[in-house]
Structure formats: C-alpha cells, structure tokens
Design a protein around this motif. Structure first.
Motif, PDB file in Angstrom:
ATOM      1  N   UNK A  39       0.842  -1.194   0.000  1.00  0.00           N
ATOM      2  CA  UNK A  39       0.000   0.000   0.000  1.00  0.00           C
ATOM      3  C   UNK A  39       0.879   1.246   0.000  1.00  0.00           C
ATOM      4  N   UNK A  40       0.648   2.156  -0.943  1.00  0.00           N
ATOM      5  CA  UNK A  40       1.430   3.386  -1.013  1.00  0.00           C
ATOM      6  C   UNK A  40       0.581   4.641  -0.810  1.00  0.00           C
ATOM      7  N   UNK A  41      -0.730   4.557  -1.094  1.00  0.00           N
ATOM      8  CA  UNK A  41      -1.650   5.654  -0.810  1.00  0.00           C
ATOM      9  C   UNK A  41      -3.014   5.059  -0.478  1.00  0.00           C
ATOM     10  N   UNK A  42      -3.774   5.774   0.348  1.00  0.00           N
ATOM     11  CA  UNK A  42      -5.097   5.299   0.697  1.00  0.00           C
ATOM     12  C   UNK A  42      -5.045   4.054   1.565  1.00  0.00           C
ATOM     13  N   UNK A  43      -6.161   3.343   1.605  1.00  0.00           N
ATOM     14  CA  UNK A  43      -6.289   2.135   2.410  1.00  0.00           C
ATOM     15  C   UNK A  43      -6.788   0.976   1.552  1.00  0.00           C
ATOM     16  N   UNK A  44      -6.432  -0.230   1.970  1.00  0.00           N
ATOM     17  CA  UNK A  44      -6.885  -1.415   1.261  1.00  0.00           C
ATOM     18  C   UNK A  44      -7.137  -2.557   2.231  1.00  0.00           C
ATOM     19  N   UNK A  45      -7.923  -3.520   1.796  1.00  0.00           N
ATOM     20  CA  UNK A  45      -8.218  -4.698   2.619  1.00  0.00           C
ATOM     21  C   UNK A  45      -8.073  -5.941   1.761  1.00  0.00           C
ATOM     22  N   UNK A  46      -7.330  -6.918   2.272  1.00  0.00           N
ATOM     23  CA  UNK A  46      -7.128  -8.194   1.581  1.00  0.00           C
ATOM     24  C   UNK A  46      -7.713  -9.296   2.454  1.00  0.00           C
ATOM     25  N   UNK A  47      -8.585 -10.135   1.869  1.00  0.00           N
ATOM     26  CA  UNK A  47      -9.215 -11.235   2.591  1.00  0.00           C
ATOM     27  C   UNK A  47      -8.883 -12.547   1.885  1.00  0.00           C
ATOM     28  N   UNK A  48      -8.340 -13.495   2.639  1.00  0.00           N
ATOM     29  CA  UNK A  48      -8.081 -14.832   2.097  1.00  0.00           C
ATOM     30  C   UNK A  48      -7.877 -15.808   3.244  1.00  0.00           C
ATOM     31  N   UNK A  49      -8.331 -17.033   3.046  1.00  0.00           N
ATOM     32  CA  UNK A  49      -8.114 -18.119   4.014  1.00  0.00           C
ATOM     33  C   UNK A  49      -8.590 -17.760   5.416  1.00  0.00           C
ATOM     34  N   UNK A  50      -9.711 -17.021   5.498  1.00  0.00           N
ATOM     35  CA  UNK A  50     -10.291 -16.698   6.792  1.00  0.00           C
ATOM     36  C   UNK A  50      -9.609 -15.564   7.532  1.00  0.00           C
ATOM     37  N   UNK A  51      -8.651 -14.892   6.887  1.00  0.00           N
ATOM     38  CA  UNK A  51      -7.957 -13.770   7.521  1.00  0.00           C
ATOM     39  C   UNK A  51      -8.213 -12.490   6.735  1.00  0.00           C
ATOM     40  N   UNK A  52      -8.055 -11.367   7.431  1.00  0.00           N
ATOM     41  CA  UNK A  52      -8.239 -10.058   6.817  1.00  0.00           C
ATOM     42  C   UNK A  52      -7.041  -9.190   7.170  1.00  0.00           C
ATOM     43  N   UNK A  53      -6.415  -8.608   6.164  1.00  0.00           N
ATOM     44  CA  UNK A  53      -5.298  -7.680   6.368  1.00  0.00           C
ATOM     45  C   UNK A  53      -5.746  -6.290   5.954  1.00  0.00           C
ATOM     46  N   UNK A  54      -5.802  -5.364   6.909  1.00  0.00           N
ATOM     47  CA  UNK A  54      -6.137  -3.966   6.637  1.00  0.00           C
ATOM     48  C   UNK A  54      -4.831  -3.209   6.442  1.00  0.00           C
ATOM     49  N   UNK A  55      -4.640  -2.617   5.270  1.00  0.00           N
ATOM     50  CA  UNK A  55      -3.355  -2.012   4.924  1.00  0.00           C
ATOM     51  C   UNK A  55      -3.454  -0.491   4.844  1.00  0.00           C
ATOM     52  N   UNK A  56      -2.445   0.165   5.407  1.00  0.00           N
ATOM     53  CA  UNK A  56      -2.237   1.605   5.232  1.00  0.00           C
ATOM     54  C   UNK A  56      -0.871   1.772   4.574  1.00  0.00           C
ATOM     55  N   UNK A  57      -0.547   2.972   4.085  1.00  0.00           N
ATOM     56  CA  UNK A  57       0.721   3.146   3.365  1.00  0.00           C
ATOM     57  C   UNK A  57       1.936   2.621   4.129  1.00  0.00           C
ATOM     58  N   UNK A  58       2.766   1.889   3.390  1.00  0.00           N
ATOM     59  CA  UNK A  58       3.968   1.278   3.951  1.00  0.00           C
ATOM     60  C   UNK A  58       3.793  -0.162   4.354  1.00  0.00           C
ATOM     61  N   UNK A  59       2.540  -0.645   4.414  1.00  0.00           N
ATOM     62  CA  UNK A  59       2.285  -2.025   4.823  1.00  0.00           C
ATOM     63  C   UNK A  59       2.068  -2.917   3.610  1.00  0.00           C
ATOM     64  N   UNK A  60       2.274  -4.221   3.828  1.00  0.00           N
ATOM     65  CA  UNK A  60       2.231  -5.188   2.733  1.00  0.00           C
ATOM     66  C   UNK A  60       1.530  -6.452   3.198  1.00  0.00           C
ATOM     67  N   UNK A  61       0.900  -7.170   2.273  1.00  0.00           N
ATOM     68  CA  UNK A  61       0.330  -8.484   2.551  1.00  0.00           C
ATOM     69  C   UNK A  61       0.466  -9.346   1.306  1.00  0.00           C
TER      70      UNK A  61
END
Length: 319
Positions: free
Chosen positions: A92-114
């Motif tokens: 994530x480089x701008x804004x926010x994102x959410x990744x869902x897979x295998x029963x988990x959720x990763x909420x990403x803000x800039x600088x984070x990765x999944x």
C-alpha cells in the motif's frame, strides 16, 4: 516472464483511453489481463478513473495501480476457468486497502504489505481512491525457494512498515518509482527482487531466516533503497538491522570493506544506467542522483570500479 529483464519502459494503460461510460468495463479487462482472472465492481458512485504501470522484470512482474474505489474478487469459478498459480504481494502506497483470504483479513495503510495466493479465492476491497505496488511471482518458484509446502498459512497477514518485511516493501516501492524514471537502473536492481519475495514469504510464515542468506538480501535491499543518500554509513546499516559492524562484515565476504563495496557497486551501476539513458545530463547531476558526495568522488570511484572515467564510459556505451 521469460527470464530476461527488459530494458525498455513500463507499459502504461489508463481508463482515459475510453469513454467515461465504458471506463470500469475497460478497467475490469485491464486487471484480468495484467494479473489473473477477476471480477470487479466499483464501490463509489460517479466516474471511475484507473491507471496501471506494468513492468515484466524477468523473474517477477511489478505493477503500480492507481485507481478509484472497487471490490475485486478471485472466485472458485474463475480459478477453475484459468488456473494461474502466482504469489502476489500488495504494498500500500496511498489510501487504504483490505485483503481477505483463508479466513484472515489484512487492513493495509501506506507502507504495509500483505501476500495472497491466486490458487484460492480472495477479495481485495478499497473504499476510496488508492495506490498500490503489486508484485507477482510464480508460486511454485517461491515454494521451492522457501521450502514451504504451500502459502495457505501466510496469506492476508499484514506485514508492517516497521517490521523486518518493511524493508522488502520499501525496496519494491522504490523500484517501482525507479522503473518509471530510469528503466535501465530498475532492470539492474531487479535482480534482487525474487530473493526478496522469498524473504517476505519466509517472514510472513514466521520462520527464522535460513542462515545468513536472508539477512544479506535484506541488507542489499536496504542499500538499494538508500544508496542515493551520500551520508549513508556502515554504522547506519548496522543500526537499521540491530547488528554489529562485525556481523555485517561477515555477511559480505568477511572483509571490512564488504558493505562499502556493495554500496559503491550499486551507486556505480545506477550511474552507468543514467549515463546511457541521458547523454546530455551533467555529471554533477548524475553524481548527486546516485549518492556520491560530489563530482570528484564520482569520478574516482567510477574509474576504480570500471577502469573508465564517466565521460569515457558515456562515449563508448552506445557503440
């Protein structure tokens, strides 16, 4: 991906190429062609804008995504239709994102990765406009390199900007920017990319590094990301990784000049790419862009590494 890193610029596709009424339909086709087969719906009303900047760097593909809000799904039906097998990393480089897979959720803000795996269903959700760098590598290659049986236990796990894996995210973010400004330089640095994706997978799985190889890759990624800083020292590198100078020396051939030599080579390789790409650019400007303290140091180091002065290299590199 054919194993040869291209030297040309990235491909750029944008919804500006079509009428506004067809923008999201066109976008859906773009992301399917660039990544894997996906379904997508917008999450915000009104006109939709999106742009992809895509580069095939041989052992991996890298795409910068600039777009409006959307929900993207990889469904069982789409997997059955086209069984592409990739490991993907969203940085994530701008804004926010959410990744869902295998029963988990990763909420990403800039600088984070999944990480996520194209062989099983996943969902990507963006409430509003965002930017991400997406790295895509063949899944089998990553499993073979890390020794993992599958990626099921590591998907949709947030890797923080201040974690060890944050160095990996920083490398790919910097590489994406460099690809747009200096494709030759990006191709030279991209040789570290596959190993760093394996490092991210290993770290996400919570495994200890395999000997010194992972730490060496992390240090190399840090040097690539920070080489334009003329004040960067061995002590800075040691502090960033919470290790001693002696440990750094051991990682790079056991010599006291190992880390410094790596940094010099990275700077010289970047300078060579700039000398090829822009023959009219002043040498002082190139020295600054590559992290040299001045034109005199640039001249001395470049000649020691290549046997030529920067001017001689520039005069012969096109022949």
């Amino acid at each position: 991906m054919d194993g040869e890193a291209p030297l040309g610029p990235a491909d750029v596709w944008s919804t500006s190429a079509v009428a506004a009424a067809r923008a999201f339909e066109y976008w859906r086709d773009l992301i399917c062609d660039t990544f894997v087969q996906l379904s997508a719906t917008p999450t915000t009303p009104g006109p939709f804008d999106g742009k992809l900047v895509h580069a095939d760097l041989g052992s991996f593909e890298m795409t910068t995504v600039h777009a409006g809000g959307q929900r993207v799904r990889r469904t069982p039906r789409l997997i059955a239709r086209a069984g592409e097998e990739y490991l993907l990393a969203s940085i994530q480089t701008r804004g926010r994102g959410r990744i869902e897979q295998d029963g988990r959720v990763a909420e990403l803000v800039p600088g984070e990765m999944a990480l996520y795996d194209s062989t099983r269903p996943y969902t990507l959700h963006f409430d509003a406009a965002f930017e991400q760098v997406v790295v895509q590598v063949p899944l089998r290659d990553m499993l073979a390199e890390t020794g993992l049986r599958d990626a099921r236990g590591v998907t949709a796990t947030k890797l923080g900007a201040r974690s060890t894996a944050g160095v990996v995210a920083q490398f790919f973010h910097g590489l994406a920017r460099l690809q747009q400004a200096d494709p030759l330089g990006a191709a030279a640095l991209a040789t570290q990319g596959r190993g760093l994706m394996a490092a991210a997978l290993t770290l996400s799985a919570g495994r200890a590094p395999r000997g010194d190889a992972l730490t060496r890759r992390r240090v190399q990624a840090f040097l690539h990301a920070r080489h334009a800083d003329p004040g960067l020292t061995v002590d800075d590198v040691a502090h960033a990784f919470l290790v001693s100078r002696r440990t750094l020396y051991r990682l790079f051939d056991g010599g006291p000049d190992g880390v410094s030599a790596q940094l010099r080579r990275i700077r010289v390789e970047h300078a060579k790419s700039l000398l090829r790409a822009d023959r009219g650019r002043p040498l002082g400007s190139i020295a600054t862009a590559c992290g040299f303290a001045g034109e005199r140091q640039f001249y001395r180091v470049f000649r020691a590494e290549t046997g030529q002065t920067p001017g001689q290299f520039r005069g012969t590199s096109g022949q």
